[in-house]
Each structure stands twice: as C-alpha cells, then as structure tokens.
Enzyme design. Structure first.
Site, PDB file in Angstrom:
ATOM      1  CD  GLU A  53       9.475 -10.291  -6.461  1.00 43.40           C
ATOM      2  OE1 GLU A  53       8.615 -11.079  -6.887  1.00 43.40           O
ATOM      3  OE2 GLU A  53      10.015 -10.403  -5.336  1.00 43.40           O
ATOM      4  CG  PHE A 115      -4.334 -15.007  -4.762  1.00 40.28           C
ATOM      5  CD1 PHE A 115      -3.914 -15.297  -3.477  1.00 40.28           C
ATOM      6  CD2 PHE A 115      -3.518 -15.373  -5.830  1.00 40.28           C
ATOM      7  CE1 PHE A 115      -2.704 -15.948  -3.248  1.00 40.28           C
ATOM      8  CE2 PHE A 115      -2.309 -16.023  -5.615  1.00 40.28           C
ATOM      9  CZ  PHE A 115      -1.901 -16.310  -4.311  1.00 40.28           C
ATOM     10  CD  GLN A 116       0.390 -13.593  -5.729  1.00 46.62           C
ATOM     11  OE1 GLN A 116       0.418 -13.546  -6.948  1.00 46.62           O
ATOM     12  NE2 GLN A 116       1.328 -14.205  -5.014  1.00 46.62           N
ATOM     13  CE  LYS A 165      -3.142 -14.028 -16.520  1.00 46.22           C
ATOM     14  NZ  LYS A 165      -2.804 -15.177 -15.678  1.00 46.22           N
ATOM     15  CG  MET A 466      26.956   4.988  10.277  1.00 48.50           C
ATOM     16  SD  MET A 466      28.508   5.921  10.405  1.00 48.50           S
ATOM     17  CE  MET A 466      29.033   5.921   8.690  1.00 48.50           C
TER      18      MET A 466
END
Length: 553
Positions: A53, A115-116, A165, A466
C-alpha cells in the site's frame, strides 16, 4: 437522471465524474465491494495493483506530480490504511493533490476494536487537508466531490475518505454531477502597487522559484518577469524545472546543498521575489541572518506561509501564475546591468566538482540527461543521489522532477516512478541509493508487470551515504548503523523480478553502459558502484548561514 446504486458503485461513479483514469491500491476484506465495483468499470478506470500500500500511495503521488491531476489510492482497513500514512504525509508536505479512499469495519463495529479496525481519520488528521468518515450512504457522493474540490483548491494536498463496509453495501439514489471548477479567483484589491514599487526601486533583484511555481504552471510568467527585470533566478529543490536550467538568467539551486555561487550572490541582492516558496529550514537555515540585507516580496497561495519562517516586507496572496499575470504589466522593464552578469560570472567560478575515485555520480547523471528528452520524468529516492540529481541534472520543464522534498521519504522513488510513467505515458528514469532501494524494491515487479520501462540507476556504496556524510563532518567519524554490509546481488535481483541489469564501475564505461540501459526495452537496473566516502558538496551546515558554506573537504 437518478438511479439506485450501492455505495461502492457511487464511489466509482464519482471517480468517473472527476475524470480519474488510474487508481492505485491493494484490496482487502473491508474494501472488497469497492474493488468489485471497479471491476465492473475496468474498461474506464485502470487498476494498478502494487506490491504494498505504501508503494501505491507513492505511485498516486507521482502520478499527481507529473499530470497535475489528483492521484487516487484505495486500500482496506487496519494495516492497509496505516500503510498509506507515510505516502499521505509525503503528499501533504509537498502540497500534492491525493485522494485516499479506505474501507473500514461496518458502522456498528466502529470503536469496538474489531478485526482490522483502526481510526485512520484520527491518525491522518494532522497530515491531510481534510478527512472524512462517511457513515451515511446518502452523504457519500457529496463527500467524494467535496474531497476532490478541497484537494485541488488553494494550496493543494491530500484528502482521506474512510468508508465503512456497510456504507459501501447500502443503496441510495445517485445522479451524476459535473465537477466543480477549482480555479482560484485572484483578489485584485491587494496592494500590487507597493509590490511593483519595491521591484521598480530594486537595483539587484533576485527571483526565487519554489514548488508553488510548478504547481500553478507559472513557468512562462516567471521567465517573463526575470527577463523584464534582467534578474537572476534560483530554485528550491521543489521548484526545479519551473525555470529552464538552460536559460542564461538561471543561477542554480539554493539551500543546504545549493550552488556556492547562489549562496554568495543572494547575500548581495537588495530584493528577493519568492514565487511559491515556503523558506524551509533547508533554504533559510539560520532565519535570523537569512537575507538580512535585502527586502523580501513573498508570493504564495497559502496565507499560513506568509511570514511563517521568514518575515517579508510585502506579500501577494494567490495562485502564482495569476499573481504574476496581474503583476507583470505593473512593473517597469529594467535595462541590462552588471548585476546579472556578476551572478553568471560567479556561477562559472563555482561549478559542482566531480566526485568519486573511479565512478563519478555526477557524470552518470549528466550522461543520462544528454540522452533523454526534456519531458522525461526523473524520479529519485532520498539521500546523496537525490542531491546530486538536484545539483547536476538540467531540468527544462516543470512536472519532470519527481522527488520527496518536504518529508524526505526513503522508499518513495520506485512507486513514484510507476505513477510518473503512467501520467507521462513514457518511460521514466529513477535515481536511487542502495539504502532506499531496499525500502521499495518490491515494486520493481510492478513496473515490469505493467510494462513501464523504468530505467533505474542505483548508486551503490553499501552505506547510508547522507547520514554517513553527516557522521564524517559533524560526529567525529562514528559510523553508527550506517554501514549496510548488504549481500544483495543486484543483477540477479533484477533478473529475478523480470527486469534487465547492467553493472557500471568506471568512468570510462559510462557512455556505453548508460546508452545500452536506455536503449534496452523494459525495466532496467544499472548497478553503479560508487565510493562510500563520496560526499554531496557544497553544503551549508545545519543552522548555519550561507556564508558558512563548505565547498570542499
């Protein structure tokens, strides 16, 4: 005409309304309905499935930078949503229009540690222009339309829409609506006369172009103003390309790793005209001494940037292109003086020096530049390679330099190159380092899969260059956690992902290897082996003034 649609279908119809051609993302349980609706419209909106993602968010960002349109990224709830956070913050820092759409658990399960489930709106509140949790399907369409308007209006930036959802599955009436124009109206009552008087009275004016000049498409106006005033021009990293590097008035890069000539001559100017620049700490490192002997005219679209970091003597608010269009007729033409010639002469005295014992990164960059067109997107990750590109690549057009300026995100480059390729409809070049590449190499097969032909030039020194440079200069050579000691076989890695590969280790082979890489079809990785002690110079130490610049060690 109204029709009954599910929420997920409304999301897709609204994307079509806004002219979206690509969505970047990754599916999951709480966003599956929206991906199902996208499947129905797969001939109109192309889905770009990335490996992660975060790569999707950077791809949407890269697409937006090159196209000037909002990038769209879609992810599921929980870890899918949180994996977008760095990409959203990156877009926020660089004022890039991004629409992030996330799924979430059904409304009755919100706040129950389902969940999630994660409060992605709360997490992203400080790094978005606005965000939403849509709990009523009847408000979904207007929310999406408003999100696009916010992302593209004023100072652009990311907007997040979290859609549970059950809202994606709910049904309601929908009617197509034309997109709202986000053209910024200019306040003509502003004090243009004071600004014009400052310019007319200046003997040694200097233009400073920033990212806002790129965002507004004000290149022609910036050139017209510089030529009318016979004024030299410098650029921030984000402003590169807004003013052609080949123009005789272009003096170069300003800031921590900017041109020594710019650092020297800026201190001699009597008026700085800042076009869409925010005077970050990488430009105005010592705010108390920065431009102490000069007046500042600040032109910016965002009120919050005026006098935030550096106090201006006058300012004009608005889209840079619109402001310059109104300002240009009000200022007089200046005769050619010794001022511009002095700045040009200093630039010749302070060229960027070659680096490297056997392979010079600058020479690789310059060779690539000589072989690609002006409109080729050039992406970078973050580190020494990024600054070498900013110093040495000659940008001629806006929206061709795709780099993480504000957040400085290692891992940005590969995803950004994917988005840039799709926006430009041509193969981009990615300059990266071995530290950065290990944060995003999972997107190499994404580039291969979609046939994007990304040309990857990896500056491989087996250290975090760097940070090591800072450790050398300011931390007594104590190299804590910057020696990578990676066992990666880059040629084998590229081939395993379906790409082609070359290795480059000597200056004598630059023309041959770069030419072969650019002429080879498909995605190509060039493993450029450089020395671990190569440095990006000049450098103004953090917190110091332009007069403290280090030109050589």
């Amino acid at each position: 005409m109204k029709k009954q649609l599910k929420g997920c279908q409304i999301i897709v119809e609204c994307l079509l309304e806004q002219g979206v051609e690509y969505v970047f993302g990754y599916p999951g349980g709480q966003i599956i309905d929206t991906f199902d609706a996208l499947y129905e419209k797969r001939g109109q909106i192309k889905q770009i499935l990335t490996a992660h993602e975060q790569g999707a968010s950077h791809a949407a960002d890269g697409y937006a930078r090159v196209s000037g349109k909002p990038g769209v990224v879609i992810a599921t709830s929980g870890p899918g949503a949180t994996n977008l956070v760095t990409g959203i913050a990156n877009a926020y820092m660089d004022s890039i229009p991004l629409i992030a759409i996330t799924g979430n658990v059904p409304v009755p399960l919100l706040g129950r540690d389902s969940f999630q489930e994660v409060d992605i709106a709360g997490i992203t509140m400080p790094i978005t222009k606005h965000n939403y949790i849509v709990k009523d399907v009847k408000k979904l369409a207007e929310t999406i339309r408003e999100a696009f308007e916010i992302a593209m209006s004023g100072r652009r930036g990311p907007v997040l829409i979290d859609v549970p959802k059950d809202v994606q599955q709910a049904v309601c009436d929908f009617q197509t609506v034309a997109p709202v124009s986000t053209k910024i109206s200019l306040d003509e009552t502003q004090d243009f006369e004071t600004a014009a008087k400052m310019i007319d009275e200046a003997k040694r004016p200097y233009l400073f172009v920033g990212g806002g000049c790129v965002a507004s498409g004000a290149s022609a106006e910036a050139v017209a103003l510089a030529e009318k005033l016979n004024a030299p021009v410098c650029s921030s990293v984000m402003g590169l390309g807004a003013f052609p590097s080949s123009h005789p008035l272009f003096a170069g890069l300003v800031g921590m790793h900017g041109s020594a000539a710019v650092a020297d001559t800026l201190g001699k100017c009597d008026l700085m005209i800042a076009l869409g620049a925010r005077f970050s700490d990488r430009v105005a490192q010592n705010r108390n001494s920065f431009m102490a002997g000069a007046k500042i005219l600040h032109i910016d679209v965002d009120d919050a940037e005026i006098d935030k970091n550096v106090r201006s003597h006058a300012h004009l608010k608005g889209d840079v292109k619109a402001v310059l269009s109104a300002l240009l007729p009000r200022v007089g033409r200046k005769a050619e003086t010794a001022w511009a010639s002095e700045v040009a002469s200093q630039a010749k005295k302070h060229p960027f020096r070659p680096v490297g014992k056997t392979l010079c990164p600058r020479k690789v960059i310059e060779c690539v530049r000589s072989r690609v067109s002006d409109d080729t997107p050039i992406a970078t990750d973050v580190g020494q390679h990024q600054m070498w590109v900013a110093q040495s690549y000659r940008f001629e057009r806006g929206r061709t330099f795709v780099t993480s300026g504000g957040l400085g995100t290692m891992g940005f480059g590969m995803g950004a190159a994917i988005g840039a390729a799709l926006a430009a409809k041509k193969a981009p070049v990615l300059f990266t380092g071995d530290g950065s590449l290990h944060m995003n190499l999972n997107e190499i097969p994404t580039a291969v899969k979609y046939g994007l032909g990304v040309k990857i030039f990896l500056f491989n020194n087996n250290v975090l260059g760097m940070v090591r440079q800072w450790q050398t200069l300011f931390y007594g050579g104590r190299y804590s956690s910057t020696v990578l000691n990676l066992p990666t076989d880059y040629e084998a890695l590229a081939k395993a992902f379906g790409a082609k590969a070359f290795t480059l280790s000597r200056n004598e082979d630059i023309e041959k290897v770069v030419g072969a890489a650019l002429e080879t079809d498909g995605t190509v990785l060039v493993n450029c082996i450089i020395d671990k002690d190569d440095m990006v110079l000049p450098m103004i130490p953090p917190g110091k003034a332009m007069g403290d610049i280090i030109e050589e060690i």
